[in-house]
Design a protein around this motif. Structure first.
Motif, PDB file in Angstrom:
ATOM      1  N   THR A 206       0.850  -1.183   0.000  1.00 51.79           N
ATOM      2  CA  THR A 206       0.000   0.000   0.000  1.00 51.79           C
ATOM      3  C   THR A 206       0.890   1.239   0.000  1.00 51.79           C
ATOM      4  OG1 THR A 206      -1.746  -1.174   1.166  1.00 51.79           O
ATOM      5  CG2 THR A 206      -1.834   1.228   1.239  1.00 51.79           C
ATOM      6  N   PHE A 207       0.603   2.144  -0.919  1.00 53.82           N
ATOM      7  CA  PHE A 207       1.417   3.342  -1.095  1.00 53.82           C
ATOM      8  C   PHE A 207       0.512   4.542  -1.356  1.00 53.82           C
ATOM      9  CE2 PHE A 207       0.973   0.950  -4.980  1.00 53.82           C
ATOM     10  CZ  PHE A 207       0.616   1.882  -5.937  1.00 53.82           C
ATOM     11  N   GLU A 208       1.084   5.708  -1.178  1.00 54.89           N
ATOM     12  CA  GLU A 208       0.347   6.968  -1.318  1.00 54.89           C
ATOM     13  C   GLU A 208       0.806   7.690  -2.580  1.00 54.89           C
ATOM     14  OE1 GLU A 208      -2.380   9.836   0.279  1.00 54.89           O
ATOM     15  OE2 GLU A 208      -1.679   8.134   1.453  1.00 54.89           O
TER      16      GLU A 208
ATOM     17  N   ASP B 243      -7.924   0.738  -5.359  1.00 53.22           N
ATOM     18  CA  ASP B 243      -7.911   2.084  -4.789  1.00 53.22           C
ATOM     19  C   ASP B 243      -8.108   2.020  -3.276  1.00 53.22           C
ATOM     20  OD1 ASP B 243     -10.665   1.750  -4.306  1.00 53.22           O
ATOM     21  OD2 ASP B 243     -11.273   3.077  -5.932  1.00 53.22           O
ATOM     22  N   ALA B 244      -8.226   3.190  -2.637  1.00 53.54           N
ATOM     23  CA  ALA B 244      -8.326   3.263  -1.180  1.00 53.54           C
ATOM     24  C   ALA B 244      -9.577   2.574  -0.640  1.00 53.54           C
ATOM     25  CB  ALA B 244      -8.302   4.719  -0.729  1.00 53.54           C
TER      26      ALA B 244
ATOM     27  N   LYS C  53      -4.436   6.673  -1.512  1.00 55.13           N
ATOM     28  CA  LYS C  53      -3.771   5.393  -1.247  1.00 55.13           C
ATOM     29  C   LYS C  53      -4.187   4.368  -2.300  1.00 55.13           C
ATOM     30  CE  LYS C  53      -3.272   5.824   3.722  1.00 55.13           C
ATOM     31  NZ  LYS C  53      -1.955   5.535   4.166  1.00 55.13           N
ATOM     32  N   TYR C  54      -3.217   3.557  -2.682  1.00 52.44           N
ATOM     33  CA  TYR C  54      -3.434   2.466  -3.623  1.00 52.44           C
ATOM     34  C   TYR C  54      -2.742   1.232  -3.070  1.00 52.44           C
ATOM     35  CZ  TYR C  54      -5.147   5.928  -6.868  1.00 52.44           C
ATOM     36  OH  TYR C  54      -5.898   6.927  -7.453  1.00 52.44           O
ATOM     37  N   THR C  55      -3.268   0.076  -3.425  1.00 52.75           N
ATOM     38  CA  THR C  55      -2.676  -1.188  -3.001  1.00 52.75           C
ATOM     39  C   THR C  55      -2.451  -2.078  -4.216  1.00 52.75           C
ATOM     40  OG1 THR C  55      -3.772  -1.094  -0.850  1.00 52.75           O
ATOM     41  CG2 THR C  55      -2.992  -3.249  -1.558  1.00 52.75           C
ATOM     42  N   MET C  56      -1.228  -2.611  -4.299  1.00 59.89           N
ATOM     43  CA  MET C  56      -0.887  -3.586  -5.339  1.00 59.89           C
ATOM     44  C   MET C  56      -0.712  -4.929  -4.634  1.00 59.89           C
ATOM     45  SD  MET C  56      -0.234  -3.999  -8.639  1.00 59.89           S
ATOM     46  CE  MET C  56       0.235  -2.384  -9.235  1.00 59.89           C
ATOM     47  N   GLN C  57      -1.481  -5.927  -5.060  1.00 60.86           N
ATOM     48  CA  GLN C  57      -1.358  -7.276  -4.517  1.00 60.86           C
ATOM     49  C   GLN C  57      -0.785  -8.168  -5.604  1.00 60.86           C
ATOM     50  OE1 GLN C  57      -4.989  -9.472  -3.593  1.00 60.86           O
ATOM     51  NE2 GLN C  57      -3.996 -10.303  -1.775  1.00 60.86           N
ATOM     52  N   ILE C  58       0.137  -9.048  -5.214  1.00 61.38           N
ATOM     53  CA  ILE C  58       0.824  -9.914  -6.178  1.00 61.38           C
ATOM     54  C   ILE C  58       0.667 -11.367  -5.750  1.00 61.38           C
ATOM     55  CG2 ILE C  58       3.042 -10.482  -7.227  1.00 61.38           C
ATOM     56  CD1 ILE C  58       3.889  -7.576  -6.675  1.00 61.38           C
TER      57      ILE C  58
END
Length: 160
Positions: A43-45, A78-79, A127-132
């Protein structure tokens, strides 16, 4: 005091090549066994949605990894948790004909940085989250040591 200065200068040199990075994080894979159910999230901004960003996969593997490639599925949310996109990507870790490893190596450990998205514009600040998730269908997938992402402000003149 002198050794402190040497350490400080070394640290500055190591971190100076990622001057455009707004986020960089790794998740270690326990014992190099990546289970399908283990899907690290990052999670990053994003403060400025008016500029483009490059997003990279960061990967560390052992030479004992049994394949020349790695399939990953990525999910960008997204957030609010709403999925913006998902995609299956193939990363080439070794030359398929010669078996020569790609990336930067030290001993039998290799680090890779693969472009995931070029000049991507986020819909809005926040905030966004990238899941792998690994998508090799081997459970667990052996000899993957860590996975992560880097988010950088795009700069076409950069030579990082």
């Amino acid at each position: 005091m002198r050794s402190f200065i040497v350490v400080l200068i070394s640290a500055m040199l190591v971190f100076s090549c990622d001057t455009n990075a707004v986020y960089k994080e790794y998740a270690d894979i326990d014992d190099g066994k990546w289970y399908i159910k283990n899907a690290p999230s990052f999670t990053f901004e994003i403060d400025d949605a008016s500029v483009p960003y490059n997003i990279y996969y960061n990967l560390r593997n052992s030479l004992s990894y049994g394949y020349y490639n790695l399939y990953l599925t990525r999910y960008l949310r997204d957030a609010n948790g709403k999925e913006i996109e998902s995609r299956l990507d193939e990363l080439i870790l070794m030359d398929p004909k010669t078996g020569k490893p790609n990336g930067d190596g030290l001993g039998d450990i290799f680090d890779h940085k693969f472009l995931m998205k070029r000049d991507y514009r986020f819909p809005k600040p926040g905030k966004y989250t990238m899941q792998i998730k690994q998508y090799m269908r081997q459970d667990p997938l052996l000899n993957i040591l860590s996975v992560g992402i880097t988010v950088e402000k795009a700069n076409n003149t950069s030579t990082n």
